[in-house]
Design a protein around this motif. Structure first.
Motif, PDB file in Angstrom:
ATOM      1  N   THR A 149      55.496  43.680  40.693  1.00 46.72           N
ATOM      2  CA  THR A 149      54.683  43.751  41.894  1.00 46.72           C
ATOM      3  C   THR A 149      53.216  43.790  41.499  1.00 46.72           C
ATOM      4  N   ILE A 150      52.446  42.847  42.001  1.00 53.43           N
ATOM      5  CA  ILE A 150      51.011  42.782  41.723  1.00 53.43           C
ATOM      6  C   ILE A 150      50.287  42.691  43.057  1.00 53.43           C
ATOM      7  N   ASN A 151      49.567  43.774  43.401  1.00 52.06           N
ATOM      8  CA  ASN A 151      48.824  43.813  44.666  1.00 52.06           C
ATOM      9  C   ASN A 151      49.718  43.454  45.852  1.00 52.06           C
ATOM     10  N   GLU A 152      50.883  44.107  45.906  1.00 54.39           N
ATOM     11  CA  GLU A 152      51.858  43.923  46.991  1.00 54.39           C
ATOM     12  C   GLU A 152      52.398  42.498  47.051  1.00 54.39           C
ATOM     13  N   ARG A 153      52.341  41.797  45.939  1.00 53.44           N
ATOM     14  CA  ARG A 153      52.947  40.469  45.831  1.00 53.44           C
ATOM     15  C   ARG A 153      54.063  40.535  44.798  1.00 53.44           C
ATOM     16  N   THR A 154      55.197  39.926  45.086  1.00 48.90           N
ATOM     17  CA  THR A 154      56.336  39.915  44.171  1.00 48.90           C
ATOM     18  C   THR A 154      56.262  38.646  43.334  1.00 48.90           C
ATOM     19  N   VAL A 155      55.858  38.802  42.080  1.00 47.39           N
ATOM     20  CA  VAL A 155      55.602  37.661  41.206  1.00 47.39           C
ATOM     21  C   VAL A 155      56.726  37.542  40.175  1.00 47.39           C
ATOM     22  N   VAL A 156      57.290  36.352  40.035  1.00 46.67           N
ATOM     23  CA  VAL A 156      58.355  36.098  39.070  1.00 46.67           C
ATOM     24  C   VAL A 156      57.757  36.013  37.667  1.00 46.67           C
ATOM     25  N   THR A 157      58.284  36.810  36.733  1.00 39.38           N
ATOM     26  CA  THR A 157      57.802  36.778  35.353  1.00 39.38           C
ATOM     27  C   THR A 157      58.767  36.067  34.411  1.00 39.38           C
ATOM     28  N   LEU A 214      60.386  29.127  39.382  1.00 36.78           N
ATOM     29  CA  LEU A 214      59.635  29.096  38.131  1.00 36.78           C
ATOM     30  C   LEU A 214      58.865  30.399  37.931  1.00 36.78           C
ATOM     31  N   PRO A 215      58.623  30.805  36.662  1.00 41.69           N
ATOM     32  CA  PRO A 215      57.723  31.934  36.421  1.00 41.69           C
ATOM     33  C   PRO A 215      56.361  31.680  37.054  1.00 41.69           C
ATOM     34  N   GLY A 216      55.812  32.703  37.687  1.00 44.13           N
ATOM     35  CA  GLY A 216      54.552  32.558  38.397  1.00 44.13           C
ATOM     36  C   GLY A 216      54.714  32.374  39.893  1.00 44.13           C
ATOM     37  N   ASP A 217      55.915  31.996  40.332  1.00 43.20           N
ATOM     38  CA  ASP A 217      56.165  31.888  41.773  1.00 43.20           C
ATOM     39  C   ASP A 217      56.066  33.267  42.426  1.00 43.20           C
ATOM     40  N   GLN A 218      55.612  33.288  43.660  1.00 43.06           N
ATOM     41  CA  GLN A 218      55.583  34.521  44.442  1.00 43.06           C
ATOM     42  C   GLN A 218      56.708  34.475  45.469  1.00 43.06           C
ATOM     43  N   GLY A 262      78.444  34.649  45.850  1.00 41.13           N
ATOM     44  CA  GLY A 262      78.858  33.539  46.702  1.00 41.13           C
ATOM     45  C   GLY A 262      78.064  33.420  47.978  1.00 41.13           C
ATOM     46  N   ASP A 263      77.332  34.496  48.358  1.00 37.09           N
ATOM     47  CA  ASP A 263      76.468  34.413  49.536  1.00 37.09           C
ATOM     48  C   ASP A 263      75.319  33.438  49.272  1.00 37.09           C
ATOM     49  N   THR A 264      74.882  32.732  50.313  1.00 41.82           N
ATOM     50  CA  THR A 264      73.719  31.855  50.214  1.00 41.82           C
ATOM     51  C   THR A 264      72.543  32.518  50.920  1.00 41.82           C
ATOM     52  N   ILE A 265      71.420  32.622  50.221  1.00 43.84           N
ATOM     53  CA  ILE A 265      70.221  33.213  50.810  1.00 43.84           C
ATOM     54  C   ILE A 265      69.168  32.127  51.009  1.00 43.84           C
ATOM     55  N   HIS A 266      68.311  32.347  51.993  1.00 44.11           N
ATOM     56  CA  HIS A 266      67.187  31.434  52.241  1.00 44.11           C
ATOM     57  C   HIS A 266      65.952  32.078  51.625  1.00 44.11           C
ATOM     58  N   LEU A 267      65.419  31.453  50.598  1.00 44.05           N
ATOM     59  CA  LEU A 267      64.316  31.997  49.813  1.00 44.05           C
ATOM     60  C   LEU A 267      63.024  31.272  50.171  1.00 44.05           C
ATOM     61  N   GLU A 268      62.013  32.044  50.534  1.00 47.25           N
ATOM     62  CA  GLU A 268      60.690  31.486  50.800  1.00 47.25           C
ATOM     63  C   GLU A 268      59.750  31.963  49.698  1.00 47.25           C
ATOM     64  N   LEU A 269      59.073  31.024  49.043  1.00 41.79           N
ATOM     65  CA  LEU A 269      58.176  31.403  47.957  1.00 41.79           C
ATOM     66  C   LEU A 269      56.879  30.614  48.025  1.00 41.79           C
TER      67      LEU A 269
END
Length: 350
Positions: free
Chosen positions: A253-261, A275-279, A304-311
């Protein structure tokens, strides 16, 4: 602060504490370096620590999971994190900085403490290893060096070396500002004598707060782990045939942003193109403000569940549908929702 070490460090083998000059002792005890000469002394000592630390730092591969560890004896005993090894008797591969791949077996683990052991099954005669720090108090502001194998072994990179300082500590943990990312879990924290003083146990939700379990805390349970005992936390107690849903990434978490490392190979996030760097902005329309919130959201799903991911990537919004897979052990560098590591506030406010 990042310092990249040359692969020639892998040719060195050392297991003795490094000496201090009186001038260096003064520099290390001051609140900050007072000039160029102080910085040179500090830099020279960090280089000596790196020369001792890098050869002993290993990548730990167990199944599809990758973490870090440190060799602490010529007999091939490796310290790492409990959530990296999971349980005893598992096949492990230890990858040295010089590229050698050694076979091993997991030993015991203390999951509340997040410390574990691996034994190299046939250690070579020139095996590098690092000395353990003695029983001594950890001081706030103390200079430290962290190593690990984030992202796994790369052909043109030896284990990255990061210089930092102790921010807070008690008997059970040390908090530093050494930068850690996914894959560093289980790696070593060194004092300025080149001695292993702790193991990386928790990659904090903020970049400047990461946690390590002190060697002094591990020593009282040393024999139990050598004997292959596992205890502490639901990971140790539950049926190991049980699985939970996994997305397959680590972040902070960086400044209330969830950043992929880190995106783990072979898992749904990679297949979907994360990808790394995506929020990570939202999951199934629910806004995501922290890596802990993302972890809790995924933990309520089933394999097996499918999620809808917004980044968000490069200021552009992307939407992905991702089918979750299953896993029986937490991925290195990601929060385990069944453990106290999923409660970072208890460690961020010592």
């Amino acid at each position: 602060m990042f310092l990249t070490c040359l692969s020639t460090f892998g040719l060195l083998r050392a297991a003795e504490p490094l000496p201090f000059s009186s001038e260096l002792t003064t520099v290390l005890s001051d609140r900050y370096p007072h000039g160029v000469e102080d910085l040179k002394l500090l830099e020279e000592q960090v280089q000596l620590v790196a020369a001792q630390a890098v050869p002993a730092t290993v990548e730990v591969e167990i199944g599809r999971s990758i973490g870090s560890g440190v060799i602490i004896s010529k007999e091939g005993l490796v310290l790492t994190a409990a959530h990296v090894i999971g349980r005893p008797g598992r096949r492990a591969t230890l990858v040295l900085a010089d590229g050698r791949r050694l076979k091993g077996r997991t030993l015991g683990a203390h999951h509340w403490m997040d410390a574990g052991m691996v034994q190299i099954t046939d250690p070579p005669g020139d095996l590098p290893f690092a000395p353990l720090a003695p029983e001594e108090a950890v001081e706030i502001g103390q200079w430290v060096v962290a190593t690990g194998q984030p992202g796994g072994i790369l052909d043109d990179r030896s284990p990255p070396v990061r210089l930092g300082r102790v921010l807070a500590a008690d008997d059970q943990w040390i908090c530093t500002d050494c930068t850690l990312v996914g894959g560093d879990s289980g790696g070593p924290l060194f004092n300025m004598r080149g001695e292993v003083m702790a193991i990386h146990m928790s990659i904090g939700p903020e970049v400047v707060h990461n946690f390590h379990v002190p060697v002094t805390e591990i020593r009282p349970v040393w024999e139990k782990m050598l004997q292959g005992e596992v205890w502490g936390g639901e990971v140790a107690e539950r049926d190991h045939d049980g699985n939970w849903a996994v997305l397959g990434l680590a972040g902070r978490t960086i400044n209330e942003r969830t950043v992929v490392t880190q995106v783990f190979g072979g898992f749904p996030a990679e297949a979907a193109g994360v990808l790394p760097g995506d929020q990570i902005v939202a999951v199934d329309g629910q806004a995501i403000a922290s890596i802990l919130q993302l972890t809790e959201t995924i933990s309520r799903k089933s394999p097996g569940d499918t999620i809808h991911l917004e980044l968000m990537r490069n200021a552009h919004v992307m939407e992905l549908d991702v089918m979750l897979s299953s896993i029986g052990e937490p991925l290195p560098g990601s929060f385990d929702p069944s453990s106290s590591e999923a409660q970072p506030e208890s460690r961020e406010q010592p």
